[in-house]
Motif scaffolding. Sequence first.
Motif, short mmCIF file in Angstrom:
data_model
loop_
_atom_site.label_atom_id
_atom_site.label_comp_id
_atom_site.label_asym_id
_atom_site.label_seq_id
_atom_site.Cartn_x
_atom_site.Cartn_y
_atom_site.Cartn_z
N THR A 255 0.85 -1.20 0.00
CA THR A 255 0.00 0.00 0.00
C THR A 255 0.88 1.24 0.00
OG1 THR A 255 -1.84 1.08 1.17
CG2 THR A 255 -0.14 0.09 2.55
N MET A 256 0.38 2.31 -0.61
CA MET A 256 1.10 3.59 -0.54
C MET A 256 0.40 4.55 0.41
SD MET A 256 2.11 4.17 -4.53
CE MET A 256 0.62 3.43 -5.16
N TYR A 257 -0.94 4.56 0.33
CA TYR A 257 -1.69 5.56 1.09
C TYR A 257 -2.69 4.95 2.07
CZ TYR A 257 0.58 8.54 -2.24
OH TYR A 257 1.53 9.17 -2.98
N GLY A 258 -2.66 3.64 2.23
CA GLY A 258 -3.42 3.02 3.32
C GLY A 258 -4.77 2.45 2.96
N ASN A 259 -5.26 2.69 1.74
CA ASN A 259 -6.60 2.17 1.41
C ASN A 259 -6.60 0.64 1.32
OD1 ASN A 259 -8.23 4.70 0.99
ND2 ASN A 259 -6.48 5.09 -0.34
N THR A 260 -5.58 0.11 0.69
CA THR A 260 -5.49 -1.35 0.56
C THR A 260 -5.33 -1.98 1.95
OG1 THR A 260 -4.37 -0.89 -1.52
CG2 THR A 260 -4.32 -3.17 -0.76
N THR A 307 -2.01 -2.87 -4.28
CA THR A 307 -2.53 -1.76 -5.07
C THR A 307 -1.93 -1.80 -6.48
OG1 THR A 307 -2.88 0.61 -5.08
CG2 THR A 307 -0.72 -0.14 -4.35
N ASN A 310 1.44 1.69 -11.72
CA ASN A 310 1.84 1.78 -13.13
C ASN A 310 1.42 0.54 -13.92
OD1 ASN A 310 2.90 4.27 -12.58
ND2 ASN A 310 5.01 3.53 -12.36
N MET A 311 0.16 0.23 -13.79
CA MET A 311 -0.45 -0.91 -14.49
C MET A 311 0.24 -2.24 -14.18
SD MET A 311 -3.10 0.16 -15.68
CE MET A 311 -3.70 -1.24 -16.58
N THR A 341 -7.14 3.16 -8.98
CA THR A 341 -7.84 4.45 -8.97
C THR A 341 -8.49 4.74 -10.33
OG1 THR A 341 -6.52 5.36 -7.22
CG2 THR A 341 -7.50 6.97 -8.70
N TRP A 342 -7.79 4.45 -11.42
CA TRP A 342 -8.41 4.71 -12.73
C TRP A 342 -8.39 3.50 -13.67
CZ3 TRP A 342 -3.75 6.96 -11.17
CH2 TRP A 342 -2.61 6.59 -11.89
N ALA A 343 -7.38 2.64 -13.58
CA ALA A 343 -7.35 1.46 -14.46
C ALA A 343 -6.71 0.33 -13.68
CB ALA A 343 -6.55 1.75 -15.73
C1 LIG Z 1 3.29 5.86 -8.77
C2 LIG Z 1 1.83 5.52 -8.82
C3 LIG Z 1 1.36 4.74 -9.84
C4 LIG Z 1 0.01 4.45 -9.92
N1 LIG Z 1 -0.45 3.67 -10.94
C5 LIG Z 1 -1.78 3.42 -11.05
C6 LIG Z 1 -2.29 2.65 -12.12
O1 LIG Z 1 -1.59 2.20 -13.00
N2 LIG Z 1 -3.64 2.43 -12.19
C7 LIG Z 1 -4.47 2.92 -11.24
O2 LIG Z 1 -5.66 2.70 -11.34
N3 LIG Z 1 -4.01 3.63 -10.19
C8 LIG Z 1 -2.70 3.89 -10.07
N4 LIG Z 1 -2.22 4.62 -9.02
C9 LIG Z 1 -3.15 5.14 -8.01
C10 LIG Z 1 -3.33 4.23 -6.80
O3 LIG Z 1 -4.29 3.26 -7.08
C11 LIG Z 1 -3.74 5.07 -5.59
O4 LIG Z 1 -2.63 5.86 -5.19
C12 LIG Z 1 -4.27 4.30 -4.43
O5 LIG Z 1 -4.52 5.18 -3.36
C13 LIG Z 1 -3.28 3.30 -3.98
O6 LIG Z 1 -3.83 2.50 -2.93
P1 LIG Z 1 -3.29 2.69 -1.44
O7 LIG Z 1 -4.10 3.79 -0.83
O8 LIG Z 1 -3.49 1.37 -0.81
O9 LIG Z 1 -1.85 3.07 -1.55
C14 LIG Z 1 -0.87 4.92 -8.93
C15 LIG Z 1 -0.37 5.70 -7.88
C16 LIG Z 1 0.97 6.00 -7.82
C17 LIG Z 1 1.49 6.84 -6.68
#
Ligand SMILES: Cc1cc2nc3c(=O)[nH]c(=O)nc-3n(C[C@H](O)[C@H](O)[C@H](O)COP(=O)(O)O)c2cc1C
Length: 396
Positions: A255-260, A307, A310-311, A341-343
Amino acid sequence: MELKGKVHYVGVNDRTKALFENLWPLPYGVSYNSYLIADDEMVALIDTVDVAFFEVYLKKIRSVIGDRKIDYLIINHMEPDHSGSISLIKQYYPDIVLVGNKKTFDMVEGYYGLTGDRYVVGEGDFLKIGHHNLRFYLIPMVHWPETMVTFDETEGILFSGDAFGCFGALNGGCIDKNINTDIYWNEMRRYYSNIVGKFGNPVQKALQKCSGLPIKMICSTHGPVWEENIPQVVDMYDKMSRYEGEEGVVIVYGTMYGNTEELAEAIAEELSAQGIKNIIMHNASYTHHSFILSDIFKYKGLIVGCTTYNMNLYPEIQSLLDKVAAREMKNRIMGYFGSFTWASAAVKKLGEYTEKLKFEVVGNPVEMKQTMKADNYLQAKALAKAMADRLKADRK
Ligand SMILES: Cc1cc2nc3c(=O)[nH]c(=O)nc-3n(C[C@H](O)[C@H](O)[C@H](O)COP(=O)(O)O)c2cc1C
């Protein structure tokens, strides 16, 4: 330190190395064990130590045999943490005869350029050191191809090389019955899962080969000498090499931001509510993978959350799963979940991984967009319940 019957411990402790193999942390240090059979008529040294410790090693040898010569150096394993002092031993004891198998000597020449006196042994060959009758058994790929064990038939001592080894320096005593062994059990699993984990079949073969020997003491090249706990140690190696897991679940997430992580917490709570007691949670970016691997070797259930990055999979999860795959682990039950978040990519990639790992998949994967909504929460609980039911089905 005399172990028994003129067999002495002359190993050393390393409390400065940060990473074993430059990979695995050593919070309790590590010992490089070497043994000296100082019989009235002859002297044999079994394995050596990391060359960085040669001075203290030589002092230990001399404290036992003084100015006597050493007749044989038996090389059970050529990894440099044990073979590193061979060249210097040869300089200090030029008449010493090296004992190893055909594959050992290819490495002795390649690493140390030594081509002198040697005794090449094969399966079941024999060497007499005074009243000690030593017999050699080859245990290839535990965990290098040249690995062998030496069995002292007189004293019932198995000099086992890295087999039955574990991390953790020795703090004063070295025989299990004289020391508190609490830390060594987890360190044994971590050593096994990190270092030997891929070689389950060769370990099984080695265990079968040694099962007929009347072993009274196991002297491995790392960690305590086992005398009182031989059945427990053998049982642990047996279970680990069969990839047998206990009831319990390792939840590991990236996880980066805690949602997962929120999903991971929901899954853990439901597992607990379903009566699963052993639940271990690891943030794959925080806990060194050495410890996560050890827990995955311990428990039958594995739930991976990731999470999308980058795909692809989040790098720390990708790296951990590569390590699991490299160990060709079997008999694990796996569930998985992911976020985007988007794909989305993580959940699909985790699904591909379960095929590569050949693990039994349990429950439906949970895929979360951005944050945990009510339906994700229910899906997480359903995944946890599926895992708990599957584990409980194995209860006798
Ligand atoms: C470097 C980076 C790459 C990311 N790549 C994608 C992606 O390819 N597809 C997507 O849907 N979200 C992408 N995200 C968005 C993450 O899904 C989003 O930051 C989400 O909060 C991560 O879950 P977390 O809260 O558990 O960290 C990316 C975010 C970061 C910082």
